[in-house]
Design a protein around this motif. Structure first.
Motif, PDB file in Angstrom:
ATOM      1  N   THR A  43       5.599   6.056 -12.518  1.00  0.00           N
ATOM      2  CA  THR A  43       4.634   6.748 -11.656  1.00  0.00           C
ATOM      3  C   THR A  43       3.961   5.729 -10.752  1.00  0.00           C
ATOM      4  N   VAL A  44       3.891   6.064  -9.453  1.00  0.00           N
ATOM      5  CA  VAL A  44       3.282   5.164  -8.480  1.00  0.00           C
ATOM      6  C   VAL A  44       1.775   5.098  -8.695  1.00  0.00           C
ATOM      7  N   LEU A  45       1.259   3.863  -8.857  1.00  0.00           N
ATOM      8  CA  LEU A  45      -0.180   3.660  -8.949  1.00  0.00           C
ATOM      9  C   LEU A  45      -0.749   3.245  -7.593  1.00  0.00           C
ATOM     10  N   SER A  46      -0.048   2.317  -6.903  1.00  0.00           N
ATOM     11  CA  SER A  46      -0.519   1.867  -5.597  1.00  0.00           C
ATOM     12  C   SER A  46       0.600   1.126  -4.867  1.00  0.00           C
ATOM     13  N   LYS A  47       0.408   1.018  -3.529  1.00  0.00           N
ATOM     14  CA  LYS A  47       1.372   0.298  -2.706  1.00  0.00           C
ATOM     15  C   LYS A  47       0.844  -1.094  -2.415  1.00  0.00           C
ATOM     16  N   GLN A  48       1.713  -2.099  -2.534  1.00  0.00           N
ATOM     17  CA  GLN A  48       1.351  -3.473  -2.238  1.00  0.00           C
ATOM     18  C   GLN A  48       2.142  -3.928  -1.002  1.00  0.00           C
ATOM     19  N   ASP A  49       1.919  -5.169  -0.556  1.00  0.00           N
ATOM     20  CA  ASP A  49       2.621  -5.683   0.620  1.00  0.00           C
ATOM     21  C   ASP A  49       4.127  -5.730   0.422  1.00  0.00           C
ATOM     22  N   LYS A  50       4.537  -6.134  -0.783  1.00  0.00           N
ATOM     23  CA  LYS A  50       5.965  -6.340  -1.027  1.00  0.00           C
ATOM     24  C   LYS A  50       6.582  -5.295  -1.945  1.00  0.00           C
ATOM     25  N   GLY A  51       5.809  -4.275  -2.292  1.00  0.00           N
ATOM     26  CA  GLY A  51       6.370  -3.251  -3.157  1.00  0.00           C
ATOM     27  C   GLY A  51       5.306  -2.312  -3.684  1.00  0.00           C
TER      28      GLY A  51
END
Length: 573
Positions: A104-112
């Motif tokens: 489950t997606v928690l958050s988006k980062q710069d590289k993923g």
């Protein structure tokens, strides 16, 4: 009951287990928020429902005895630590066995993306997210994934997951499903995703990729892919075949087959347009169809030269000599519409005739002559009889024009000769000239040993350096120059080697001898005349003396008379 009694009772009831001890029990009841477990005590233990979501009544479970009771007096059990360990083991097993897990997606980062897998924070690189350039996965988005990296590091393991592999598998499965439903000849809707010179790439239902070769674009092969299809076009196509799980698509099969209404016969002569020139021959347009002219049918001889003269777009006359409807091939011939150039040449230049042509290539033993559409061939034995000539380069020069005699034909070459011309010319020359004749010649070449000259009938003669001048000279150029015209005397004719030797010196010597002879004759004549004059005067003198004397009677006569008689007899003779 006082406090001491209560504490004693609690210690008695919990005497079986220690705090934080792992125990086993049997699930006896499940409610919305709790799970009741028989742990062998007077009072059942209770477990939060979210810590045992996948259990059912009758299951034996393991939990940690907390030593506490809830408000209803039930012992409290906990499975949090056990669940965490079980989930971590589950993740490890999924990694080792390449099994899918839920993420489950928690958050988006710069590289993923930071994602949650079985309660553990994990990382999914952008390259493994299976997203398009401007696409972002929302927070809370749950998906299947593969664990591509797993490292145990206490409470915070290093876990890396990939959604891309799952999406590719799903697409492959969907592709297999769609492919299983496809059949050859089936019409389908397809979307153009790429246009290139040799064809176009399509997608079917955005899953299956198919290819349409240029040959399947239309029966009219002059059409270009980029003129018919554009990226983004959705068109109806026909599945021609499925090759290596890739559909080969066709628009041509939606058109009327021109082979079904072909109005062409073997032997027909057509004017056709050249649309392509390749290694094997020439492709020509026949309306919606194409025909092929093989190299061997371009020209009777030397197809490469003829082929170079033909350009794309040219209109050529060709004869149909093969129609194969099964293989869908039409073959034509240019040479069958033309007279054989060798036969044509021999009609215009029969064997024995003389032609002028340019030498285009000289080898050691042969020379090739440009005769237009055909080639002439001169062999060394037809160029000279001289055994001293070892290479044709000493006889012919590339690019220079010579006279040749037509001798015959060998395969695709006309056999020519120059030696035969010399023989004919030499024969004519010797019928008109002989040793001793004086002829006019023109200097063509000077060498150390003498001068080569052109004579009548196209014959070449040679004047040795010793025969150029009466005086001794070192080199011919001391007395002669190129293109100078002089008179020379034939001093030798060699019929076998076709050689004529001449002399300028002999003419000079002949002239000197002639003058000497004339001088001798002049002197002899003068002497004769002087003698006659002397005789005449003597006779006259004797006659006068006799006339003065008287006759003496008969007898032998005087000495004067006798002498005069003798002189007169001699004169009479």
């Amino acid at each position: 009951m006082n406090d001491f009694e209560k504490m004693l009772e609690e210690n008695t009831e919990t005497g079986f287990y220690s705090k934080n001890q792992k125990i086993k029990g049997k699930v006896v009841k499940i409610t919305d928020d709790k799970v009741f477990v028989d742990i062998g005590q007077k009072v059942e233990a209770v477990l939060q429902r979210n810590e045992a979501e996948d259990v059912k009544e009758g299951d034996e479970i393991e939990a940690v005895f907390t030593g506490k009771r809830d408000k209803d007096g039930y012992f409290i059990l906990s499975r949090k630590g056990i669940i965490s360990k079980e989930k971590l083991e589950k993740i490890k097993k999924a990694y080792e066995n390449k099994e899918k897990v839920k993420a489950t997606v928690l958050s988006k980062q710069d590289k993923g993306y930071t994602v949650l897998v079985e309660g553990f924070k994990s990382f999914m690189p952008m390259s493994e997210s299976a997203t398009k350039k401007d696409e972002t996965l929302p927070e809370g988005f749950t998906f299947d994934a593969y664990i591509v990296k797993f490292e145990e590091r206490g409470r915070f393991p290093n876990i890396v997951v990939s959604r891309k592999q799952v999406v590719e598998e799903e697409k492959e499965a969907e592709k297999e499903k769609i492919l299983s439903l496809m059949k050859e000849g089936q019409k389908v809707k397809a979307k153009v995703v790429k246009v290139q010179e040799n064809g176009a790439v399509f997608t079917i239902e955005n899953v299956v990729y198919g290819f349409m070769p240029k040959s399947e674009l239309s029966w009219d092969k002059s059409k270009k892919v980029e003129d018919v299809l554009k990226v983004g076009d959705e068109v109806e196509v026909v599945i021609k075949e499925i090759k290596d799980k890739k559909p080969i698509l066709s628009l041509k099969l939606l058109e009327e087959n021109p082979w079904d209404k072909l109005n062409l016969n073997v032997g027909d002569i057509l004017e056709v347009k050249v649309v392509d020139i390749n290694k094997g021959g020439i492709v020509v347009s026949l309306g919606s169809l194409e025909g092929f002219i093989p190299n061997s049918e371009i020209s009777h001889f030397n197809y490469l030269t003829a082929k170079k003269k033909i350009k794309v777009g040219d209109i050529v006359k060709a004869k149909v000599f093969e129609i194969d409807k099964e293989k869908r091939k039409i073959k034509l011939s240019i040479k069958q519409t033309q007279e054989n150039p060798i036969e044509k040449f021999l009609k215009e230049n029969p064997i024995g005739s003389v032609v002028e042509a340019k030498v285009k290539d000289v080898k050691q033993k042969v020379a090739f002559v440009d005769l237009g559409d055909i080639e002439g061939l001169v062999k060394i034995q037809d160029a000279t009889d001289s055994s001293s000539v070892k290479s044709m380069s000493s006889i012919f020069k590339e690019g220079k024009t010579y006279k040749f005699k037509v001798l015959g034909v060998e395969k695709d070459k006309v056999i020519l000769g120059t030696k035969q011309l010399l023989e004919d010319a030499f024969k004519d020359f010797t019928s008109k000239y002989k040793v001793g004749d004086v002829v006019k010649v023109k200097v063509k070449k000077l060498i150390e040993k003498g001068a080569f000259v052109d004579m009548a009938e196209g014959i070449e003669g040679f004047i040795p350096v010793s025969e150029i001048s009466k005086e001794r000279i070192n080199i011919p150029s001391d007395k002669l120059s190129l293109n100078q015209e002089v008179e020379a005397k034939i001093i030798k004719i060699d019929p076998e080697n076709k050689k004529v030797t001449l002399s300028i010196k002999q003419i000079i010597l002949d002239e000197e001898r002639r003058q000497q002879e004339e001088e001798r004759k002049r002197k002899e004549e003068e002497k004769r005349k002087a003698e006659e004059e002397a005789k005449k005067k003597l006779l006259e003198k004797l006659s006068k003396k006799e006339e003065k004397k008287e006759p003496q009677g008969e007898g032998l006569g005087t000495l004067g008379e006798i002498l005069r008689k003798k002189l007169m007899e001699k004169e009479g003779k």
